[in-house]
Design a protein around this motif. Structure first.
Motif, mmCIF file in Angstrom:
data_model
loop_
_atom_site.group_PDB
_atom_site.id
_atom_site.type_symbol
_atom_site.label_atom_id
_atom_site.label_comp_id
_atom_site.label_asym_id
_atom_site.label_seq_id
_atom_site.Cartn_x
_atom_site.Cartn_y
_atom_site.Cartn_z
ATOM 1 N N ARG A 1 2.394 5.883 -11.322
ATOM 2 C CA ARG A 1 1.099 5.231 -11.097
ATOM 3 C C ARG A 1 0.834 4.193 -12.181
ATOM 4 N NH1 ARG A 1 -3.292 9.341 -12.163
ATOM 5 N NH2 ARG A 1 -3.071 8.575 -14.294
ATOM 6 N N ARG B 1 -7.537 -0.100 -6.662
ATOM 7 C CA ARG B 1 -8.479 1.007 -6.886
ATOM 8 C C ARG B 1 -7.818 2.366 -6.693
ATOM 9 N NH1 ARG B 1 -11.746 -1.691 -3.249
ATOM 10 N NH2 ARG B 1 -11.862 0.186 -1.927
ATOM 11 N N VAL B 2 -6.828 2.428 -5.790
ATOM 12 C CA VAL B 2 -6.167 3.699 -5.542
ATOM 13 C C VAL B 2 -5.419 4.197 -6.772
ATOM 14 C CG1 VAL B 2 -3.950 2.781 -4.715
ATOM 15 C CG2 VAL B 2 -4.823 4.929 -3.764
ATOM 16 N N GLY C 1 0.820 -1.207 0.000
ATOM 17 C CA GLY C 1 0.000 0.000 0.000
ATOM 18 C C GLY C 1 0.850 1.252 0.000
ATOM 19 N N GLU D 1 -8.320 -2.574 -2.663
ATOM 20 C CA GLU D 1 -8.034 -1.166 -2.420
ATOM 21 C C GLU D 1 -6.702 -0.753 -3.039
ATOM 22 O OE1 GLU D 1 -7.578 2.728 -0.850
ATOM 23 O OE2 GLU D 1 -9.343 1.483 -1.250
ATOM 24 N N GLU D 2 -5.695 -1.630 -2.975
ATOM 25 C CA GLU D 2 -4.367 -1.282 -3.489
ATOM 26 C C GLU D 2 -4.363 -1.084 -5.002
ATOM 27 O OE1 GLU D 2 -3.953 -3.701 0.244
ATOM 28 O OE2 GLU D 2 -5.079 -3.876 -1.625
ATOM 29 N N ASP E 1 -13.758 8.721 -12.535
ATOM 30 C CA ASP E 1 -14.662 8.414 -11.435
ATOM 31 C C ASP E 1 -16.038 7.955 -11.909
ATOM 32 O OD1 ASP E 1 -15.460 10.807 -12.473
ATOM 33 O OD2 ASP E 1 -15.434 11.915 -10.578
ATOM 34 N N GLN F 1 -16.370 1.151 -10.340
ATOM 35 C CA GLN F 1 -15.544 0.754 -9.207
ATOM 36 C C GLN F 1 -15.810 1.625 -7.972
ATOM 37 O OE1 GLN F 1 -13.740 -2.036 -9.461
ATOM 38 N NE2 GLN F 1 -14.697 -2.078 -11.492
ATOM 39 N N SER G 1 -11.616 4.697 -4.058
ATOM 40 C CA SER G 1 -10.595 4.332 -3.091
ATOM 41 C C SER G 1 -10.769 5.135 -1.807
ATOM 42 C CB SER G 1 -9.204 4.588 -3.676
ATOM 43 O OG SER G 1 -8.210 4.450 -2.692
ATOM 44 N N GLU G 2 -10.418 4.507 -0.690
ATOM 45 C CA GLU G 2 -10.506 5.195 0.598
ATOM 46 C C GLU G 2 -9.444 6.282 0.724
ATOM 47 O OE1 GLU G 2 -10.172 2.236 3.596
ATOM 48 O OE2 GLU G 2 -11.949 1.109 2.934
ATOM 49 N N HIS G 3 -8.355 6.126 -0.009
ATOM 50 C CA HIS G 3 -7.250 7.076 0.098
ATOM 51 C C HIS G 3 -6.777 7.447 -1.309
ATOM 52 C CE1 HIS G 3 -7.119 6.046 4.347
ATOM 53 N NE2 HIS G 3 -7.034 4.775 4.010
ATOM 54 N N ALA G 4 -7.088 8.634 -1.750
ATOM 55 C CA ALA G 4 -6.665 9.084 -3.067
ATOM 56 C C ALA G 4 -5.165 9.340 -3.080
ATOM 57 C CB ALA G 4 -7.418 10.353 -3.452
#
Length: 442
Positions: free
Chosen positions: A387, A359-360, A260, A356-357, A367, A371, A374-377
């Motif tokens: 990326r 989706r980020v 992560g 999550e790893e 957007d 999907q 992600s909890e953390h952009a």
């Protein structure tokens, strides 16, 4: 900000120095010096995280030696993960193709394309693989994040794959292997030819090697952000040893299989500054004509030699795939968009939820996909090419157990020379699976 590597030990006894020195980056060349090698029968790729159960004597010794070099400043503890079919048993077999070699020795080996999958080895007949059966020279640079000692003498290590490398110089083979390795960047990270240069123009390795050092150093500056450092869910460390019953396997599995990102992007300013400085230096050298000057007295760049010699290669194409989107582009931005659309189609058809790893890594402008956000952009300071590089490894990992298009080809993604080629190869495989799910074939 990442600290500069300490001075590399200088010793008249190279074997002794290799045994006790901590592996570290040589900024001038982009090499990791004195890297202990863990030669095992599976492959890792950058961006993955694993929990190792180390039980073989030579490797508990190796990892204890690595852990003993931990400094008060918590400098990274590195080791190399290198594929060896059959692991330790193959290393002891005496077979030439299992001997640890440098990339130059591998290029000079006329037998390296022989396929032994249908004939067992001479001294270890139970070892067999479905592909070319020999020790790899391209591997993954691993960082130890946390560790615990077990009552039965085993070591539990939480590790993550941060870069890939190629073996440059073998220092030791006993009691375990130690080598100097060259960090291997993607083409997009180090383009020795400018956009206006003749693509057939040869580039001298003497020009490349110093700029490669700058580029590798710049890449390492991003590691603090790209790889968070979770602890094993085992409470505070103490001098006690763990029993098997003490290990919360389910909680540990939640940390795997992907690394992560850190929530702290303070290191990105220094990383971007270092990367920008490297790019300016590279462009200046190219514009001054340093890349091709006096090539007759030099040699091809290491990267070109690896590709021309078949150590690096592009993913093989899949026949009879209906490509529902244009593939006539070599642009990573376009390929990233197409791959996300294909992954979204795959998830919609199968009900699969991306971790999550992964989706980020979705571009913020996409957007509209189905999907879950992600909890953390990712930080806006984070370069999109990095990326995309991370996505190019993780996207194919999600389907590596599905049919022949994904099975047993992790080594292909590790040996692919560019982010672009990995994105293209992953896109083709998702298109194949989506074709099949929708019943579309040529």
């Amino acid at each position: 900000m990442p600290e500069s590597p300490k001075a590399i030990p200088d010793s008249d006894n190279n074997d002794e120095a290799a045994s006790c020195a901590r592996a570290q980056l040589d900024e001038s060349t982009g090499k990791i010096i004195n890297l202990p090698l863990w030669r095992v029968g599976w492959i890792e790729t950058p961006g993955r995280r694993n929990c190792l159960n180390v039980h073989e004597g030579i490797y508990t010794h190796m990892f204890e030696s690595i852990l003993s070099t931990q400094s008060e400043t918590n400098d990274p503890l590195y080791f190399g993960h290198l594929y060896l079919p059959g692991g330790t048993k193959a290393a002891k077999s005496g077979e030439e193709r299992y001997r640890l070699k440098t990339w130059r020795e591998e290029l000079d080996d006329d037998d390296r394309f022989d396929n032994y999958s249908k004939s067992s080895t001479l001294n270890a007949p139970e070892i067999s693989t479905p592909s070319v059966d020999r020790s790899a020279v391209v591997g993954c640079l691993m960082q130890i994040v946390d560790h615990r000692r077990m009552e039965d003498g085993r070591l539990m290590l939480l590790v993550q794959a941060v870069e890939r490398f190629v073996v440059d110089e073998v220092l030791e083979t006993l009691p375990y292997s130690v080598a100097n390795v060259q960090i291997l960047l993607d083409k997009e990270d180090l383009q020795f030819k400018g956009d206006d240069n003749d693509k057939n123009e040869q580039v001298d390795e003497n020009f490349c090697k110093y700029l490669r050092g700058d580029a590798v150093t710049a890449s390492f500056f991003y590691h603090d952000y790209e790889f968070n450092k979770p602890k094993l869910p085992l409470g505070e460390k103490n001098n006690s040893y763990l029993s098997k019953d003490d290990v919360p396997w389910l909680e540990i599995s939640n940390l795997l299989p992907f690394a992560g990102y850190s929530s702290d992007d303070v290191s990105l300013n220094a990383a971007n500054e270092k990367s920008s400085s490297m790019q300016e230096s590279l462009l200046s050298s190219i514009n001054n004509g340093d890349a091709s000057s006096n090539f007759a007295e030099g040699e091809l760049s290491m990267e070109e030699q690896l590709f021309n010699g078949g150590i690096l290669w592009d993913p093989p194409s899949i026949q009879n795939v209906i490509v529902r989107r244009s593939l006539d582009t070599s642009d990573c931005d376009a390929l990233e968009t197409l791959l996300w659309l294909a992954m979204d189609d795959f998830c919609r058809a199968t009900g699969f939820n991306l971790p999550e790893e992964v989706r980020v890594l979705m571009p913020p402008e996409m957007d509209y996909l189905d999907q879950m956000p992600s909890e953390h952009a990712l930080s806006p300071l984070y370069p999109k090419i990095r990326r995309q590089r991370r996505l190019s490894y993780l996207a194919p990992a999600l389907i590596e157990n599905l049919e022949e298009v994904g099975k047993g080809i992790r080594h292909i993604w590790l040996n692919t020379p560019s982010t672009n080629a990995r994105l293209r190869g992953a896109l083709e495989r998702y298109d194949y699976l989506n074709n099949k799910l929708m019943g579309q074939f040529e």
